[in-house]
Scaffold this active site. Structure first.
Site, PDB file in Angstrom:
ATOM      1  NE  ARG A 175      -3.922   7.753 -11.230  1.00 35.93           N
ATOM      2  CZ  ARG A 175      -4.811   8.443 -11.582  1.00 35.93           C
ATOM      3  NH1 ARG A 175      -5.718   9.100 -10.823  1.00 35.93           N
ATOM      4  NH2 ARG A 175      -5.351   8.422 -12.880  1.00 35.93           N
ATOM      5  CB  SER A 178      -8.551  -4.969  -4.306  1.00 34.23           C
ATOM      6  OG  SER A 178      -9.864  -4.860  -3.815  1.00 34.23           O
ATOM      7  CG  ASP A 219      -2.012   0.830   1.303  1.00 36.76           C
ATOM      8  OD1 ASP A 219      -2.334   1.631  -0.002  1.00 36.76           O
ATOM      9  OD2 ASP A 219      -2.478   1.459   2.102  1.00 36.76           O
ATOM     10  N   GLY A 220       0.233   2.384  -0.684  1.00 32.27           N
ATOM     11  CA  GLY A 220       0.954   3.369  -0.526  1.00 32.27           C
ATOM     12  C   GLY A 220       1.658   3.852  -1.932  1.00 32.27           C
ATOM     13  CG  ASN A 221       2.170   1.498  -5.189  1.00 25.34           C
ATOM     14  OD1 ASN A 221       3.572   1.470  -4.325  1.00 25.34           O
ATOM     15  ND2 ASN A 221       1.934   0.442  -5.811  1.00 25.34           N
ATOM     16  CG  HIS A 232       0.407   2.186  -9.486  1.00 26.15           C
ATOM     17  ND1 HIS A 232      -0.182   1.807  -8.563  1.00 26.15           N
ATOM     18  CD2 HIS A 232      -0.519   3.212 -10.012  1.00 26.15           C
ATOM     19  CE1 HIS A 232      -1.008   2.418  -8.159  1.00 26.15           C
ATOM     20  NE2 HIS A 232      -1.746   3.120  -8.993  1.00 26.15           N
ATOM     21  CD  GLU A 261     -14.353  -3.717  -2.518  1.00 23.90           C
ATOM     22  OE1 GLU A 261     -14.940  -2.967  -3.208  1.00 23.90           O
ATOM     23  OE2 GLU A 261     -14.856  -4.730  -1.901  1.00 23.90           O
ATOM     24  CG  ASN A 262      -7.591  -1.745  -6.312  1.00 21.93           C
ATOM     25  OD1 ASN A 262      -6.488  -2.642  -6.021  1.00 21.93           O
ATOM     26  ND2 ASN A 262      -7.931  -0.896  -5.261  1.00 21.93           N
TER      27      ASN A 262
END
Lengths: 280, 316
Positions: B47, B79, B34-36, B51, B81-82
Protein backbone atom coordinates in the site's frame (compact mmCIF):
# COMPACT_ATOMS: atom_id res chain seq x y z
CA UNK A 1 -9.73 34.78 -17.97
CA UNK A 2 -6.23 33.55 -18.62
CA UNK A 3 -3.44 35.79 -17.43
CA UNK A 4 -1.24 37.33 -20.15
CA UNK A 5 1.64 34.97 -20.78
CA UNK A 6 4.79 36.70 -19.59
CA UNK A 7 8.12 35.97 -21.27
CA UNK A 8 9.93 35.21 -18.03
CA UNK A 9 8.03 31.96 -17.50
CA UNK A 10 8.83 30.58 -20.94
CA UNK A 11 11.96 28.62 -19.99
CA UNK A 12 9.96 26.79 -17.30
CA UNK A 13 7.25 25.98 -19.82
CA UNK A 14 9.59 24.50 -22.39
CA UNK A 15 11.44 22.43 -19.79
CA UNK A 16 13.80 20.14 -21.67
CA UNK A 17 12.59 21.17 -25.10
CA UNK A 18 14.46 23.66 -27.26
CA UNK A 19 13.16 27.23 -27.07
CA UNK A 20 13.65 29.35 -30.14
CA UNK A 21 11.33 30.88 -32.70
CA UNK A 22 11.28 27.87 -35.02
CA UNK A 23 10.65 25.48 -32.14
CA UNK A 24 7.93 27.80 -30.85
CA UNK A 25 6.22 27.72 -34.24
CA UNK A 26 6.41 23.91 -34.27
CA UNK A 27 4.84 23.71 -30.79
CA UNK A 28 1.96 25.94 -31.87
CA UNK A 29 1.46 23.78 -34.95
CA UNK A 30 1.58 20.59 -32.85
CA UNK A 31 -0.95 21.94 -30.33
CA UNK A 32 -3.33 23.02 -33.12
CA UNK A 33 -2.96 19.66 -34.89
CA UNK A 34 -3.63 17.73 -31.70
CA UNK A 35 -6.68 19.88 -30.94
CA UNK A 36 -8.00 19.47 -34.47
CA UNK A 37 -7.39 15.70 -34.44
CA UNK A 38 -8.94 15.20 -31.01
CA UNK A 39 -11.95 17.38 -31.86
CA UNK A 40 -12.53 15.41 -35.08
CA UNK A 41 -12.40 12.08 -33.22
CA UNK A 42 -14.66 13.47 -30.51
CA UNK A 43 -17.26 14.68 -33.00
CA UNK A 44 -17.06 11.44 -34.96
CA UNK A 45 -17.72 9.41 -31.80
CA UNK A 46 -20.55 11.81 -30.92
CA UNK A 47 -22.22 11.19 -34.30
CA UNK A 48 -21.75 7.44 -34.00
CA UNK A 49 -23.33 7.47 -30.55
CA UNK A 50 -26.28 9.56 -31.76
CA UNK A 51 -27.05 6.95 -34.38
CA UNK A 52 -26.54 3.93 -32.10
CA UNK A 53 -28.65 5.50 -29.31
CA UNK A 54 -31.36 6.27 -31.82
CA UNK A 55 -31.47 2.61 -32.85
CA UNK A 56 -31.33 1.16 -29.34
CA UNK A 57 -33.94 3.64 -28.07
CA UNK A 58 -36.55 1.88 -30.23
CA UNK A 59 -36.12 -1.23 -28.10
CA UNK A 60 -37.51 0.62 -25.11
CA UNK A 61 -40.45 2.57 -26.53
CA UNK A 62 -43.65 2.52 -24.43
CA UNK A 63 -42.01 0.43 -21.79
CA UNK A 64 -44.20 -0.80 -18.92
CA UNK A 65 -43.16 -1.46 -15.29
CA UNK A 66 -43.58 -5.17 -15.98
CA UNK A 67 -41.10 -4.98 -18.88
CA UNK A 68 -38.73 -2.94 -16.70
CA UNK A 69 -38.84 -5.76 -14.15
CA UNK A 70 -37.78 -8.24 -16.85
CA UNK A 71 -34.92 -6.00 -17.99
CA UNK A 72 -33.51 -5.50 -14.48
CA UNK A 73 -34.00 -9.10 -13.34
CA UNK A 74 -30.44 -10.08 -14.24
CA UNK A 75 -28.75 -7.16 -12.47
CA UNK A 76 -26.99 -8.17 -9.24
CA UNK A 77 -28.14 -5.08 -7.35
CA UNK A 78 -30.64 -2.27 -7.68
CA UNK A 79 -30.41 1.13 -5.96
CA UNK A 80 -32.93 1.53 -3.16
CA UNK A 81 -33.20 5.26 -3.82
CA UNK A 82 -33.10 6.63 -7.37
CA UNK A 83 -32.97 10.29 -8.34
CA UNK A 84 -33.71 11.93 -11.68
CA UNK A 85 -32.79 15.40 -12.85
CA UNK A 86 -35.49 16.66 -15.22
CA UNK A 87 -34.79 19.75 -17.27
CA UNK A 88 -37.68 22.17 -17.83
CA UNK A 89 -36.41 23.45 -21.18
CA UNK A 90 -35.35 20.09 -22.62
CA UNK A 91 -38.77 18.62 -21.80
CA UNK A 92 -40.60 21.59 -23.33
CA UNK A 93 -42.11 23.05 -20.18
CA UNK A 94 -44.35 21.94 -17.34
CA UNK A 95 -46.43 19.42 -19.31
CA UNK A 96 -43.34 17.62 -20.54
CA UNK A 97 -41.80 17.61 -17.05
CA UNK A 98 -44.98 16.16 -15.57
CA UNK A 99 -45.18 13.42 -18.21
CA UNK A 100 -41.51 12.57 -17.71
CA UNK A 101 -42.01 12.52 -13.93
CA UNK A 102 -44.89 10.04 -14.14
CA UNK A 103 -42.86 7.91 -16.50
CA UNK A 104 -39.80 7.76 -14.22
CA UNK A 105 -42.18 6.86 -11.40
CA UNK A 106 -43.42 3.87 -13.42
CA UNK A 107 -39.84 2.80 -14.25
CA UNK A 108 -38.81 3.04 -10.60
CA UNK A 109 -41.77 0.91 -9.53
CA UNK A 110 -40.81 -1.62 -12.18
CA UNK A 111 -37.17 -1.64 -11.14
CA UNK A 112 -38.17 -2.30 -7.54
CA UNK A 113 -36.54 0.75 -5.89
CA UNK A 114 -38.40 1.98 -2.86
CA UNK A 115 -37.60 5.69 -3.05
CA UNK A 116 -37.58 8.19 -5.88
CA UNK A 117 -36.32 11.77 -5.99
CA UNK A 118 -37.52 13.98 -8.81
CA UNK A 119 -35.39 17.09 -9.09
CA UNK A 120 -36.57 19.88 -11.35
CA UNK A 121 -34.57 23.04 -10.98
CA UNK A 122 -37.21 25.73 -11.47
CA UNK A 123 -39.61 24.09 -8.99
CA UNK A 124 -42.49 23.77 -11.47
CA UNK A 125 -43.52 20.40 -9.95
CA UNK A 126 -42.85 21.33 -6.36
CA UNK A 127 -45.03 24.40 -6.71
CA UNK A 128 -48.05 22.27 -7.56
CA UNK A 129 -50.56 21.13 -4.97
CA UNK A 130 -49.32 17.76 -3.70
CA UNK A 131 -52.75 16.09 -3.80
CA UNK A 132 -53.25 17.15 -7.43
CA UNK A 133 -49.80 15.81 -8.29
CA UNK A 134 -50.60 12.52 -6.55
CA UNK A 135 -53.86 12.27 -8.54
CA UNK A 136 -52.06 12.85 -11.85
CA UNK A 137 -49.41 10.26 -11.01
CA UNK A 138 -51.99 7.69 -9.89
CA UNK A 139 -54.19 8.12 -12.94
CA UNK A 140 -51.15 7.84 -15.19
CA UNK A 141 -50.05 4.64 -13.41
CA UNK A 142 -53.50 3.09 -13.92
CA UNK A 143 -52.68 2.46 -17.56
CA UNK A 144 -49.97 0.03 -16.39
CA UNK A 145 -51.53 -1.43 -13.24
CA UNK A 146 -55.26 -1.37 -14.04
CA UNK A 147 -58.08 0.58 -12.37
CA UNK A 148 -57.76 -0.85 -8.87
CA UNK A 149 -54.18 -2.08 -8.66
CA UNK A 150 -51.91 0.94 -8.43
CA UNK A 151 -49.35 0.28 -5.66
CA UNK A 152 -49.43 2.43 -2.55
CA UNK A 153 -47.19 5.51 -3.00
CA UNK A 154 -46.25 8.36 -0.65
CA UNK A 155 -45.66 11.72 -2.34
CA UNK A 156 -43.58 14.17 -0.39
CA UNK A 157 -42.33 17.73 -0.69
CA UNK A 158 -40.52 19.08 2.31
CA UNK A 159 -42.46 18.06 5.42
CA UNK A 160 -45.76 17.79 3.59
CA UNK A 161 -46.85 14.38 2.32
CA UNK A 162 -49.82 12.69 0.66
CA UNK A 163 -50.62 9.00 0.25
CA UNK A 164 -52.07 7.54 -2.93
CA UNK A 165 -52.64 4.21 -4.65
CA UNK A 166 -54.95 1.27 -4.22
CA UNK A 167 -53.19 -1.80 -2.91
CA UNK A 168 -50.51 -3.22 -0.63
CA UNK A 169 -47.83 -1.76 1.59
CA UNK A 170 -45.99 1.36 0.54
CA UNK A 171 -44.14 0.44 -2.65
CA UNK A 172 -42.58 3.82 -3.31
CA UNK A 173 -41.90 7.19 -1.69
CA UNK A 174 -41.56 10.04 -4.16
CA UNK A 175 -39.90 13.29 -3.11
CA UNK A 176 -39.93 16.46 -5.20
CA UNK A 177 -36.93 18.77 -4.99
CA UNK A 178 -36.01 22.04 -6.64
CA UNK A 179 -33.11 24.47 -6.63
CA UNK A 180 -34.51 26.05 -3.42
CA UNK A 181 -33.58 22.85 -1.57
CA UNK A 182 -29.92 23.31 -2.43
CA UNK A 183 -27.80 26.31 -1.54
CA UNK A 184 -30.81 28.58 -0.72
CA UNK A 185 -31.85 26.02 1.94
CA UNK A 186 -28.37 26.17 3.47
CA UNK A 187 -28.62 29.97 3.52
CA UNK A 188 -31.98 29.71 5.32
CA UNK A 189 -30.46 27.33 7.85
CA UNK A 190 -27.64 29.78 8.51
CA UNK A 191 -30.21 32.54 9.12
CA UNK A 192 -32.18 30.30 11.45
CA UNK A 193 -29.05 29.33 13.39
CA UNK A 194 -28.12 33.02 13.69
CA UNK A 195 -31.45 33.80 15.31
CA UNK A 196 -31.39 30.74 17.57
CA UNK A 197 -27.89 31.62 18.72
CA UNK A 198 -28.99 35.20 19.43
CA UNK A 199 -31.98 33.85 21.32
CA UNK A 200 -29.69 31.65 23.43
CA UNK A 201 -31.37 28.42 22.27
CA UNK A 202 -28.26 27.23 20.46
CA UNK A 203 -24.53 27.25 21.11
CA UNK A 204 -21.90 27.66 18.40
CA UNK A 205 -20.68 24.11 18.99
CA UNK A 206 -24.24 22.82 18.36
CA UNK A 207 -23.93 23.71 14.67
CA UNK A 208 -22.65 20.35 13.54
CA UNK A 209 -22.80 18.13 10.45
CA UNK A 210 -25.26 15.88 12.31
CA UNK A 211 -27.60 18.78 13.10
CA UNK A 212 -27.56 20.13 9.54
CA UNK A 213 -28.07 16.61 8.21
CA UNK A 214 -31.02 15.96 10.51
CA UNK A 215 -32.69 19.22 9.47
CA UNK A 216 -32.01 18.49 5.78
CA UNK A 217 -33.57 15.04 6.15
CA UNK A 218 -36.65 16.51 7.85
CA UNK A 219 -37.23 19.48 5.56
CA UNK A 220 -35.73 18.48 2.21
CA UNK A 221 -35.22 14.73 1.99
CA UNK A 222 -32.46 12.19 1.81
CA UNK A 223 -29.67 11.43 -0.62
CA UNK A 224 -30.31 9.11 -3.57
CA UNK A 225 -28.05 6.10 -4.19
CA UNK A 226 -28.13 6.81 -7.91
CA UNK A 227 -28.72 10.13 -9.61
CA UNK A 228 -29.57 10.09 -13.31
CA UNK A 229 -29.45 13.01 -15.68
CA UNK A 230 -30.43 12.99 -19.35
CA UNK A 231 -27.77 15.52 -20.32
CA UNK A 232 -24.79 14.58 -22.46
CA UNK A 233 -22.50 15.57 -19.59
CA UNK A 234 -22.88 15.67 -15.85
CA UNK A 235 -24.72 18.79 -14.86
CA UNK A 236 -26.29 18.74 -11.41
CA UNK A 237 -28.30 21.89 -12.30
CA UNK A 238 -28.11 23.33 -8.78
CA UNK A 239 -29.05 20.07 -7.02
CA UNK A 240 -28.51 20.19 -3.25
CA UNK A 241 -24.77 20.01 -2.52
CA UNK A 242 -25.60 18.35 0.80
CA UNK A 243 -27.39 15.48 -0.95
CA UNK A 244 -24.78 14.86 -3.67
CA UNK A 245 -22.21 13.49 -1.25
CA UNK A 246 -21.68 9.88 -2.24
CA UNK A 247 -24.48 9.11 -4.65
CA UNK A 248 -23.54 7.49 -7.93
CA UNK A 249 -23.93 9.99 -10.76
CA UNK A 250 -24.87 8.94 -14.24
CA UNK A 251 -25.26 10.56 -17.62
CA UNK A 252 -25.17 8.83 -20.98
CA UNK A 253 -22.33 10.52 -22.92
CA UNK A 254 -23.56 12.33 -26.04
CA UNK A 255 -27.17 11.50 -25.23
CA UNK A 256 -28.06 15.01 -26.31
CA UNK A 257 -30.73 15.52 -23.61
CA UNK A 258 -32.97 12.75 -24.98
CA UNK A 259 -35.39 11.54 -22.32
CA UNK A 260 -35.82 7.77 -22.41
CA UNK A 261 -35.66 4.52 -20.48
CA UNK A 262 -32.40 3.59 -22.21
CA UNK A 263 -30.54 6.13 -20.00
CA UNK A 264 -32.04 4.67 -16.81
CA UNK A 265 -31.22 1.13 -17.93
CA UNK A 266 -27.58 2.05 -18.62
CA UNK A 267 -27.44 3.82 -15.25
CA UNK A 268 -28.75 0.71 -13.50
CA UNK A 269 -26.21 -1.49 -15.28
CA UNK A 270 -23.47 0.89 -14.26
CA UNK A 271 -24.71 0.98 -10.65
CA UNK A 272 -24.87 -2.80 -10.48
CA UNK A 273 -21.09 -2.99 -10.93
CA UNK A 274 -20.25 -0.33 -8.38
CA UNK A 275 -18.56 -1.01 -5.07
CA UNK A 276 -18.92 1.69 -2.41
CA UNK A 277 -16.20 1.84 0.23
CA UNK A 278 -16.48 5.25 1.79
CA UNK A 279 -13.23 6.21 3.47
CA UNK A 280 -12.36 2.65 4.38
CA UNK B 1 19.21 9.44 -15.67
CA UNK B 2 17.55 6.24 -16.80
CA UNK B 3 15.66 5.91 -20.05
CA UNK B 4 12.23 5.77 -18.40
CA UNK B 5 12.91 8.95 -16.43
CA UNK B 6 14.03 10.72 -19.60
CA UNK B 7 10.84 9.69 -21.43
CA UNK B 8 8.65 10.85 -18.54
CA UNK B 9 10.52 14.17 -18.38
CA UNK B 10 10.07 14.70 -22.10
CA UNK B 11 6.36 13.84 -21.87
CA UNK B 12 5.90 16.44 -19.11
CA UNK B 13 7.79 19.10 -21.08
CA UNK B 14 5.91 18.37 -24.29
CA UNK B 15 2.47 18.30 -22.64
CA UNK B 16 3.03 21.50 -20.67
CA UNK B 17 4.34 23.23 -23.80
CA UNK B 18 1.38 22.13 -25.92
CA UNK B 19 -1.09 23.09 -23.18
CA UNK B 20 0.59 26.46 -22.97
CA UNK B 21 -0.26 26.90 -26.64
CA UNK B 22 -3.95 26.07 -26.09
CA UNK B 23 -6.39 28.93 -26.75
CA UNK B 24 -7.72 28.68 -23.20
CA UNK B 25 -7.04 26.75 -20.02
CA UNK B 26 -9.22 26.10 -16.98
CA UNK B 27 -8.14 28.37 -14.16
CA UNK B 28 -9.13 26.15 -11.25
CA UNK B 29 -8.96 22.35 -11.33
CA UNK B 30 -10.07 20.00 -8.56
CA UNK B 31 -8.63 16.48 -8.48
CA UNK B 32 -9.85 13.40 -6.61
CA UNK B 33 -6.76 11.19 -6.65
CA UNK B 34 -8.43 7.82 -6.36
CA UNK B 35 -6.99 4.37 -7.04
CA UNK B 36 -3.63 4.21 -5.23
CA UNK B 37 -4.53 1.08 -3.27
CA UNK B 38 -6.04 -0.70 -6.24
CA UNK B 39 -2.93 0.16 -8.24
CA UNK B 40 -0.78 -1.40 -5.52
CA UNK B 41 -2.96 -4.54 -5.47
CA UNK B 42 -2.86 -4.88 -9.25
CA UNK B 43 0.94 -4.45 -9.32
CA UNK B 44 1.55 -6.74 -6.31
CA UNK B 45 3.09 -3.83 -4.45
CA UNK B 46 2.58 -2.65 -0.88
CA UNK B 47 0.00 0.00 0.00
CA UNK B 48 2.87 2.32 0.88
CA UNK B 49 4.28 1.96 -2.64
CA UNK B 50 0.82 2.62 -4.09
CA UNK B 51 0.44 5.85 -2.12
CA UNK B 52 4.02 6.91 -2.93
CA UNK B 53 3.38 6.36 -6.64
CA UNK B 54 0.24 8.47 -6.21
CA UNK B 55 2.30 11.29 -4.77
CA UNK B 56 4.82 11.08 -7.64
CA UNK B 57 1.93 11.34 -10.09
CA UNK B 58 0.59 14.36 -8.22
CA UNK B 59 3.97 16.13 -8.36
CA UNK B 60 4.21 15.45 -12.09
CA UNK B 61 0.71 16.70 -12.88
CA UNK B 62 1.19 19.80 -10.72
CA UNK B 63 4.43 20.61 -12.55
CA UNK B 64 2.73 20.26 -15.94
CA UNK B 65 -0.30 22.28 -14.88
CA UNK B 66 1.58 25.16 -13.31
CA UNK B 67 4.12 25.47 -16.08
CA UNK B 68 1.27 25.56 -18.62
CA UNK B 69 -0.30 28.50 -16.75
CA UNK B 70 -3.10 27.00 -14.64
CA UNK B 71 -3.70 29.22 -11.65
CA UNK B 72 -5.22 27.03 -8.98
CA UNK B 73 -5.36 23.32 -8.22
CA UNK B 74 -7.22 21.68 -5.35
CA UNK B 75 -6.34 18.08 -4.57
CA UNK B 76 -8.23 15.70 -2.30
CA UNK B 77 -5.31 14.25 -0.38
CA UNK B 78 -7.00 12.83 2.71
CA UNK B 79 -10.65 12.61 3.69
CA UNK B 80 -11.87 12.87 7.28
CA UNK B 81 -13.50 9.49 6.57
CA UNK B 82 -10.04 8.05 5.86
CA UNK B 83 -9.40 8.06 9.62
CA UNK B 84 -11.75 5.04 9.64
CA UNK B 85 -9.17 3.01 7.73
CA UNK B 86 -6.86 0.52 9.32
CA UNK B 87 -4.64 2.44 11.87
CA UNK B 88 -1.48 1.10 10.20
CA UNK B 89 -2.57 2.52 6.88
CA UNK B 90 -3.50 5.87 8.44
CA UNK B 91 -0.07 6.01 10.09
CA UNK B 92 1.53 5.10 6.79
CA UNK B 93 -0.34 7.91 5.01
CA UNK B 94 0.73 10.36 7.71
CA UNK B 95 4.35 9.27 7.24
CA UNK B 96 4.07 9.82 3.49
CA UNK B 97 2.61 13.27 4.16
CA UNK B 98 5.53 14.03 6.52
CA UNK B 99 8.07 13.06 3.84
CA UNK B 100 6.37 14.55 0.82
CA UNK B 101 4.97 17.84 2.11
CA UNK B 102 8.51 18.96 2.77
CA UNK B 103 9.45 18.03 -0.81
CA UNK B 104 6.82 20.43 -2.17
CA UNK B 105 8.53 23.42 -0.54
CA UNK B 106 12.12 22.22 -0.84
CA UNK B 107 14.51 23.80 -3.34
CA UNK B 108 13.42 22.57 -6.78
CA UNK B 109 10.01 21.51 -5.41
CA UNK B 110 6.72 22.59 -6.99
CA UNK B 111 6.17 25.59 -4.70
CA UNK B 112 9.63 26.94 -5.20
CA UNK B 113 9.93 26.28 -8.91
CA UNK B 114 6.55 27.67 -9.98
CA UNK B 115 5.85 30.27 -7.27
CA UNK B 116 2.96 28.33 -5.77
CA UNK B 117 1.19 29.33 -2.60
CA UNK B 118 0.17 26.20 -0.66
CA UNK B 119 -2.93 26.10 1.52
CA UNK B 120 -3.67 23.09 3.69
CA UNK B 121 -7.45 23.01 3.67
CA UNK B 122 -9.73 21.17 6.08
CA UNK B 123 -9.76 20.09 9.74
CA UNK B 124 -6.01 20.44 10.24
CA UNK B 125 -6.49 20.07 14.00
CA UNK B 126 -7.30 16.36 13.45
CA UNK B 127 -3.77 15.73 12.14
CA UNK B 128 -0.92 14.63 14.44
CA UNK B 129 0.75 17.63 16.10
CA UNK B 130 3.97 17.47 14.09
CA UNK B 131 1.99 17.42 10.83
CA UNK B 132 -0.07 20.39 11.99
CA UNK B 133 3.17 22.27 12.56
CA UNK B 134 4.47 21.19 9.16
CA UNK B 135 1.23 22.33 7.51
CA UNK B 136 1.49 25.73 9.20
CA UNK B 137 5.12 25.95 8.22
CA UNK B 138 4.59 25.31 4.50
CA UNK B 139 1.63 27.70 4.46
CA UNK B 140 3.83 30.34 6.08
CA UNK B 141 6.82 29.71 3.78
CA UNK B 142 4.71 29.99 0.61
CA UNK B 143 2.28 32.71 1.65
CA UNK B 144 3.95 35.37 -0.51
CA UNK B 145 3.93 33.25 -3.69
CA UNK B 146 1.46 34.74 -6.12
CA UNK B 147 1.77 32.89 -9.43
CA UNK B 148 -0.41 29.95 -8.55
CA UNK B 149 -2.20 28.23 -5.69
CA UNK B 150 -2.26 24.63 -4.48
CA UNK B 151 -5.01 23.68 -2.04
CA UNK B 152 -4.19 20.42 -0.29
CA UNK B 153 -7.39 19.06 1.22
CA UNK B 154 -6.39 17.10 4.29
CA UNK B 155 -8.31 16.04 6.30
CA UNK B 156 -11.31 17.33 4.43
CA UNK B 157 -14.91 16.62 3.52
CA UNK B 158 -17.21 19.03 1.73
CA UNK B 159 -19.97 18.61 4.33
CA UNK B 160 -17.47 19.60 7.01
CA UNK B 161 -16.44 22.59 4.90
CA UNK B 162 -20.08 23.70 4.47
CA UNK B 163 -20.74 23.23 8.20
CA UNK B 164 -17.60 25.21 9.02
CA UNK B 165 -18.69 28.00 6.66
CA UNK B 166 -22.16 28.15 8.25
CA UNK B 167 -20.59 28.22 11.73
CA UNK B 168 -18.29 31.08 10.74
CA UNK B 169 -21.14 32.99 9.06
CA UNK B 170 -23.35 32.63 12.13
CA UNK B 171 -20.50 33.57 14.48
CA UNK B 172 -19.69 36.71 12.46
CA UNK B 173 -23.30 37.87 12.72
CA UNK B 174 -23.74 37.48 16.47
CA UNK B 175 -22.08 40.78 17.34
CA UNK B 176 -24.24 42.61 14.81
CA UNK B 177 -27.47 41.04 16.11
CA UNK B 178 -26.75 41.50 19.82
CA UNK B 179 -25.51 45.07 19.40
CA UNK B 180 -28.64 45.99 17.47
CA UNK B 181 -30.73 48.48 19.48
CA UNK B 182 -33.91 46.56 18.58
CA UNK B 183 -32.52 43.26 19.88
CA UNK B 184 -34.69 41.39 22.36
CA UNK B 185 -35.67 37.72 22.71
CA UNK B 186 -39.36 38.09 21.78
CA UNK B 187 -38.48 39.99 18.61
CA UNK B 188 -36.07 37.22 17.62
CA UNK B 189 -38.92 34.73 18.08
CA UNK B 190 -41.09 36.74 15.66
CA UNK B 191 -38.24 36.87 13.18
CA UNK B 192 -37.88 33.09 13.25
CA UNK B 193 -41.57 32.78 12.37
CA UNK B 194 -41.05 35.22 9.47
CA UNK B 195 -38.11 33.16 8.29
CA UNK B 196 -40.13 29.94 8.20
CA UNK B 197 -42.91 31.69 6.29
CA UNK B 198 -40.37 32.97 3.77
CA UNK B 199 -38.93 29.47 3.43
CA UNK B 200 -42.37 28.06 2.60
CA UNK B 201 -43.06 30.95 0.27
CA UNK B 202 -39.86 30.16 -1.65
CA UNK B 203 -41.00 26.57 -2.05
CA UNK B 204 -44.58 27.22 -2.94
CA UNK B 205 -44.73 30.45 -4.85
CA UNK B 206 -41.73 30.31 -7.12
CA UNK B 207 -42.92 30.18 -10.68
CA UNK B 208 -39.93 30.78 -12.90
CA UNK B 209 -36.25 31.40 -12.38
CA UNK B 210 -36.76 35.09 -12.99
CA UNK B 211 -39.49 35.40 -10.40
CA UNK B 212 -37.47 33.23 -8.03
CA UNK B 213 -34.70 35.77 -8.22
CA UNK B 214 -37.27 38.44 -7.45
CA UNK B 215 -38.58 36.38 -4.52
CA UNK B 216 -35.08 35.98 -3.18
CA UNK B 217 -34.71 39.72 -3.28
CA UNK B 218 -37.90 40.28 -1.38
CA UNK B 219 -37.17 37.54 1.14
CA UNK B 220 -33.98 39.37 1.98
CA UNK B 221 -35.79 42.65 2.31
CA UNK B 222 -36.72 43.36 5.89
CA UNK B 223 -40.34 44.04 6.82
CA UNK B 224 -41.07 47.30 8.55
CA UNK B 225 -41.29 46.03 12.12
CA UNK B 226 -38.12 43.95 12.22
CA UNK B 227 -36.06 45.88 9.72
CA UNK B 228 -32.70 46.49 11.30
CA UNK B 229 -32.24 43.05 12.91
CA UNK B 230 -33.18 41.32 9.67
CA UNK B 231 -30.76 43.56 7.85
CA UNK B 232 -28.03 42.32 10.14
CA UNK B 233 -28.73 38.69 9.14
CA UNK B 234 -28.64 39.37 5.45
CA UNK B 235 -26.87 36.11 4.56
CA UNK B 236 -26.45 35.03 0.94
CA UNK B 237 -24.77 32.12 -0.85
CA UNK B 238 -21.79 34.40 -1.35
CA UNK B 239 -21.53 35.01 2.42
CA UNK B 240 -21.26 31.27 3.00
CA UNK B 241 -18.84 30.84 0.08
CA UNK B 242 -16.59 33.52 1.55
CA UNK B 243 -16.46 31.59 4.83
CA UNK B 244 -15.37 28.26 3.32
CA UNK B 245 -11.93 26.97 4.37
CA UNK B 246 -10.44 28.64 1.29
CA UNK B 247 -11.96 31.26 -0.93
CA UNK B 248 -11.05 29.63 -4.23
CA UNK B 249 -11.49 30.65 -7.86
CA UNK B 250 -14.64 29.21 -9.49
CA UNK B 251 -14.09 25.51 -10.16
CA UNK B 252 -13.78 24.95 -13.92
CA UNK B 253 -12.81 21.30 -14.08
CA UNK B 254 -13.10 18.38 -11.66
CA UNK B 255 -11.10 15.26 -12.46
CA UNK B 256 -11.83 12.00 -10.69
CA UNK B 257 -9.79 8.92 -11.45
CA UNK B 258 -10.36 5.16 -11.07
CA UNK B 259 -13.63 4.99 -12.99
CA UNK B 260 -15.79 5.96 -10.04
CA UNK B 261 -18.78 8.19 -10.78
CA UNK B 262 -19.10 9.85 -7.39
CA UNK B 263 -18.02 13.14 -5.86
CA UNK B 264 -17.13 11.46 -2.54
CA UNK B 265 -17.77 14.56 -0.45
CA UNK B 266 -15.33 16.75 -2.41
CA UNK B 267 -16.02 20.41 -3.25
CA UNK B 268 -19.80 19.90 -3.32
CA UNK B 269 -20.43 23.61 -2.70
CA UNK B 270 -17.95 24.75 -5.36
CA UNK B 271 -19.35 22.59 -8.17
CA UNK B 272 -21.65 24.76 -10.25
CA UNK B 273 -23.28 24.56 -13.63
CA UNK B 274 -20.07 25.88 -15.19
CA UNK B 275 -17.96 23.03 -13.79
CA UNK B 276 -17.05 20.19 -16.14
CA UNK B 277 -16.70 16.85 -14.33
CA UNK B 278 -14.35 14.37 -15.98
CA UNK B 279 -14.56 10.82 -14.63
CA UNK B 280 -11.48 8.99 -15.82
CA UNK B 281 -11.04 5.21 -15.87
CA UNK B 282 -7.28 5.23 -15.10
CA UNK B 283 -6.11 4.65 -11.55
CA UNK B 284 -4.41 7.74 -10.14
CA UNK B 285 -0.81 6.47 -10.33
CA UNK B 286 -1.45 5.62 -14.00
CA UNK B 287 -2.80 9.08 -14.77
CA UNK B 288 -0.09 10.51 -17.03
CA UNK B 289 0.51 14.08 -18.23
CA UNK B 290 -0.98 12.99 -21.55
CA UNK B 291 -4.20 11.88 -19.75
CA UNK B 292 -4.22 15.31 -18.12
CA UNK B 293 -3.95 16.91 -21.54
CA UNK B 294 -6.94 14.84 -22.70
CA UNK B 295 -8.96 16.03 -19.68
CA UNK B 296 -8.12 19.64 -20.51
CA UNK B 297 -9.03 19.08 -24.17
CA UNK B 298 -12.38 17.56 -23.18
CA UNK B 299 -12.98 20.59 -20.95
CA UNK B 300 -12.22 22.88 -23.89
CA UNK B 301 -14.69 21.05 -26.15
CA UNK B 302 -17.30 20.93 -23.39
CA UNK B 303 -16.89 24.65 -22.78
CA UNK B 304 -17.40 25.35 -26.46
CA UNK B 305 -20.69 23.37 -26.41
CA UNK B 306 -21.71 24.78 -23.04
CA UNK B 307 -21.28 28.38 -24.15
CA UNK B 308 -23.42 27.61 -27.19
CA UNK B 309 -26.22 26.47 -24.86
CA UNK B 310 -25.63 29.23 -22.29
CA UNK B 311 -24.86 32.31 -24.42
CA UNK B 312 -25.48 34.58 -21.43
CA UNK B 313 -22.20 33.29 -19.93
CA UNK B 314 -20.03 34.19 -22.92
CA UNK B 315 -18.30 36.93 -20.96
CA UNK B 316 -16.85 34.44 -18.45
Amino acid sequence: MQEPKSENILPKVYGRLPSNKVADFIYTLLASTFLWFYTSLYRLRESYRHVSYHISRRKYTNITPQQVRTHVAELPKIPQHVGFILNYNDLNGFKGVLEAATEVCAWTLGAGSSRLTIYERTGCLKREDLQSLADVFTSSLRKYFGRQNVPHIIFRKGREYVEAGDVGDTALTVQFLSECDGKPFMVDLAKEFSLELAQGNLKEEDITIERIHKLTLERVGDEPDLMVTFNSYLDLEGFSPWLARICELYCLPDNDNNFGFQVFMEALKNFANVKVNLGS
Amino acid sequence: MNYQGWVQGMEKSLVSTLLYKYPELPQHIGIVMDGNRRYAREHHASRHEGHSSGFETMSGILAVAYSAGIREITVYAFSIENFNRNPDEVEDLMNIARDKLGELVAKGGVANKYGVKINVMGRVNLLPLDLQELANEITEITKNNTRAVLNLCMPYTARDDITHAIQETVKDLQGKIRNNPEYNISKIHDLKQDLHENENKNDNETSTLQSKAANDDTSNKPNSSNSSILESINISEETITSNMYENTLPLDLLIRTSGTYRLSDFMLWEITMSTYIDFVADLWPEYSPFCFMKSITKWLLWKHDWLKNHPQNCHT
